[in-house]
Design an enzyme around this catalytic site. Structure first.
Site, PDB file in Angstrom:
ATOM      1  N   CYS A  64     -77.804  27.004 -63.168  1.00 14.48           N
ATOM      2  CA  CYS A  64     -77.129  27.935 -64.078  1.00 14.48           C
ATOM      3  C   CYS A  64     -77.278  27.472 -65.526  1.00 14.48           C
ATOM      4  O   CYS A  64     -76.983  26.313 -65.860  1.00 14.48           O
ATOM      5  CB  CYS A  64     -75.650  28.043 -63.716  1.00 14.48           C
ATOM      6  SG  CYS A  64     -74.730  29.174 -64.797  1.00 14.48           S
ATOM      7  N   CYS A 122     -64.155  14.054 -62.359  1.00 12.77           N
ATOM      8  CA  CYS A 122     -62.814  13.496 -62.540  1.00 12.77           C
ATOM      9  C   CYS A 122     -62.877  12.107 -63.164  1.00 12.77           C
ATOM     10  O   CYS A 122     -63.846  11.366 -62.992  1.00 12.77           O
ATOM     11  CB  CYS A 122     -62.087  13.399 -61.196  1.00 12.77           C
ATOM     12  SG  CYS A 122     -61.731  14.993 -60.432  1.00 12.77           S
ATOM     13  N   CYS A 124     -65.662  30.739 -61.140  1.00 17.46           N
ATOM     14  CA  CYS A 124     -67.042  30.721 -61.622  1.00 17.46           C
ATOM     15  C   CYS A 124     -67.430  32.031 -62.298  1.00 17.46           C
ATOM     16  O   CYS A 124     -67.955  32.046 -63.418  1.00 17.46           O
ATOM     17  CB  CYS A 124     -67.988  30.424 -60.456  1.00 17.46           C
ATOM     18  SG  CYS A 124     -69.747  30.622 -60.841  1.00 17.46           S
ATOM     19  N   ASP A 158     -52.596  14.214 -61.843  1.00 16.61           N
ATOM     20  CA  ASP A 158     -51.333  14.931 -61.716  1.00 16.61           C
ATOM     21  C   ASP A 158     -51.351  15.930 -60.567  1.00 16.61           C
ATOM     22  O   ASP A 158     -50.327  16.193 -59.943  1.00 16.61           O
ATOM     23  CB  ASP A 158     -51.067  15.664 -63.034  1.00 16.61           C
ATOM     24  CG  ASP A 158     -49.653  16.197 -63.153  1.00 16.61           C
ATOM     25  OD1 ASP A 158     -48.762  15.652 -62.472  1.00 16.61           O
ATOM     26  OD2 ASP A 158     -49.436  17.129 -63.927  1.00 16.61           O
ATOM     27  N   CYS A 196     -62.053  22.566 -63.193  1.00  9.63           N
ATOM     28  CA  CYS A 196     -61.162  21.583 -62.579  1.00  9.63           C
ATOM     29  C   CYS A 196     -61.385  21.455 -61.079  1.00  9.63           C
ATOM     30  O   CYS A 196     -61.608  22.448 -60.388  1.00  9.63           O
ATOM     31  CB  CYS A 196     -59.709  21.982 -62.847  1.00  9.63           C
ATOM     32  SG  CYS A 196     -58.492  20.890 -62.089  1.00  9.63           S
ATOM     33  N   CYS A 235     -69.761  25.108 -69.053  1.00  9.76           N
ATOM     34  CA  CYS A 235     -68.770  25.400 -68.004  1.00  9.76           C
ATOM     35  C   CYS A 235     -68.392  24.139 -67.224  1.00  9.76           C
ATOM     36  O   CYS A 235     -67.220  23.843 -67.041  1.00  9.76           O
ATOM     37  CB  CYS A 235     -69.335  26.451 -67.052  1.00  9.76           C
ATOM     38  SG  CYS A 235     -68.417  26.628 -65.506  1.00  9.76           S
ATOM     39  N   TYR A 258     -44.223  29.448 -59.559  1.00  9.84           N
ATOM     40  CA  TYR A 258     -45.573  28.891 -59.411  1.00  9.84           C
ATOM     41  C   TYR A 258     -45.621  27.368 -59.581  1.00  9.84           C
ATOM     42  O   TYR A 258     -46.681  26.812 -59.834  1.00  9.84           O
ATOM     43  CB  TYR A 258     -46.536  29.545 -60.406  1.00  9.84           C
ATOM     44  CG  TYR A 258     -46.016  29.610 -61.831  1.00  9.84           C
ATOM     45  CD1 TYR A 258     -45.573  28.466 -62.505  1.00  9.84           C
ATOM     46  CD2 TYR A 258     -45.962  30.816 -62.515  1.00  9.84           C
ATOM     47  CE1 TYR A 258     -45.112  28.521 -63.789  1.00  9.84           C
ATOM     48  CE2 TYR A 258     -45.500  30.888 -63.821  1.00  9.84           C
ATOM     49  CZ  TYR A 258     -45.078  29.733 -64.462  1.00  9.84           C
ATOM     50  OH  TYR A 258     -44.607  29.783 -65.751  1.00  9.84           O
TER      51      TYR A 258
END
Length: 379
Positions: free
Chosen positions: A320, A261, A348, A277, A330, A326, A21
């Site tokens: 929400c 970000c 989600c 990254d 990313c 939450c 992975y």
């Protein structure tokens, strides 16, 4: 001037293992030149000088890969000497390294302890789970090599935490993994959802982590952790620590929990600098160390475009009640629309399932920890 965090790829994408992975192998293969070369100590001096000039309060250097130990121990000895050379009053230098543990021997362990490197050691639980995805270049399991590294870290009093990549199989086996870590005395843990290749549809890889599997994992892991906490046994799990920080009104230290970000300074082997990254790609190269300052790169068009792309909050998230904790996760997990805009997070429903099922208990955990700190005179 800000606190500065520099993430360095001293061996570029080179690695002595072949994990199924590996997201960085995939990222590198999407560049014109997958391997950017080994970072020279001369180039590293430019990195340190530029970072120390820009930093205020804290200047952190984190070494990742590929596998960063392939740069060699002499490289890191040179790094420490250069940090002493460019040290400034009032700026604290922190060093960290993320390693697969394959090359760690007594000399490495002694160096890391003596120079106070915080180490992240990649270990996916007991042998039968770890060896499924974390093999060496010959296709052999690496569990014994990694456990040898952990034992050396204990012997030399290296400060380290364990990083586990969450695949579908690992998610379903979290009880087995947690109890294994418990038996080994590992008390500082990170669980990172696996990433699938950049251009692929979710679900095409054997290690795929489905939304439902991740939601069940989050709940089951929390239950194991909370049971320990209620017995007075605190285990640090990074995403839980950060969610509790948010509930306390503090800023999380994990960038994926801030809602947008920020710019990291990710330095590749040729001195190229990127904002994240997960996006060390040609189109996101902000500049080159020694040619532009960190301030110029931070304020440049590429960096600002990278930040702007993450600022949109989908309408579903705005409505929400869980968005405050939450924050849509990313960017790499946010699903893209045809026009390139980022939508809600792939996970989600996993986050919704967790916070709906265990939100009250998470708040109880915060109160319990605060009460215990107070009883011991802590803050």
């Amino acid at each position: 001037m800000p606190a500065v965090n520099v993430l360095i790829k001293p061996a570029s994408s080179a690695c002595n293992m072949a994990c199924a992975y590996c997201f960085y192998r995939d990222v590198a293969e999407h560049r014109e030149h997958a391997f950017a070369g080994m970072l020279s100590l001369e180039r590293m001096e430019q990195v340190i000088a530029a970072a120390m000039e820009y930093a205020e309060g804290i200047c952190s250097f984190a070494f990742q890969g590929g596998e960063p130990t392939l740069a060699g121990l002499e490289f890191y000895r040179g790094v420490v000497e250069l940090q002493e050379k460019y040290a400034r009053p009032g700026v604290h230098i922190h060093n960290a390294i993320q390693t697969n543990g394959y090359c760690i021997d007594e000399e490495w362990a002694a160096f890391l302890a003596e120079n106070h490197f915080l180490v992240g050691l990649s270990l996916d639980g007991p042998a039968e789970l770890h060896n499924l995805n974390r093999k060496d270049r010959a296709g052999k399991g690496t569990f014994n090599r990694v456990m040898h590294a952990a034992k050396l870290f204990d012997r030399y009093h290296v400060e380290y935490n364990i990083l586990c990549v969450v695949t579908g199989k690992n998610a379903r086996s979290i009880g087995q993994i947690y109890h294994f870590y418990q038996k080994q005395g590992f008390r500082w843990l990170q669980f990172i959802p696996c990433l699938e290749p950049l251009d692929s549809q979710r679900g095409g890889e054997k290690y795929h982590l489905s939304c439902r599997e991740y939601g069940d994992f989050l709940i089951r892991l929390f239950d194991l952790w909370f049971a320990d906490l209620q017995k007075g046994n605190y285990v640090s799990i990074r995403h839980l620590d950060n969610w509790m920080s948010i509930l306390l009104g503090e800023r999380p230290e994990v960038c994926s929990m801030t809602g947008c970000c920020s710019v990291q300074f990710v330095v590749e082997g040729d001195g190229g600098v990127y904002p994240c990254d997960f996006y060390v790609l040609d189109q996101w190269r902000m500049g080159t160390v020694g040619e532009q300052s960190f301030a110029q790169m931070q304020q440049g068009e590429v960096a600002q475009a990278f930040i702007q792309a993450s600022l949109r909050v989908p309408e579903e998230c705005r409505k929400c009640g869980l968005y405050g904790i939450c924050r849509n996760g990313c960017r790499r997990d946010r699903m893209a629309l045809e026009d390139g805009r980022l939508e809600r997070n792939f996970y989600c429903e996993a986050y919704r399932a967790f916070f709906t099922a265990r939100g009250r208990q998470l708040e109880q955990a915060v109160r319990l920890i605060l009460a215990r700190r107070s009883s011991y005179g802590g803050t």
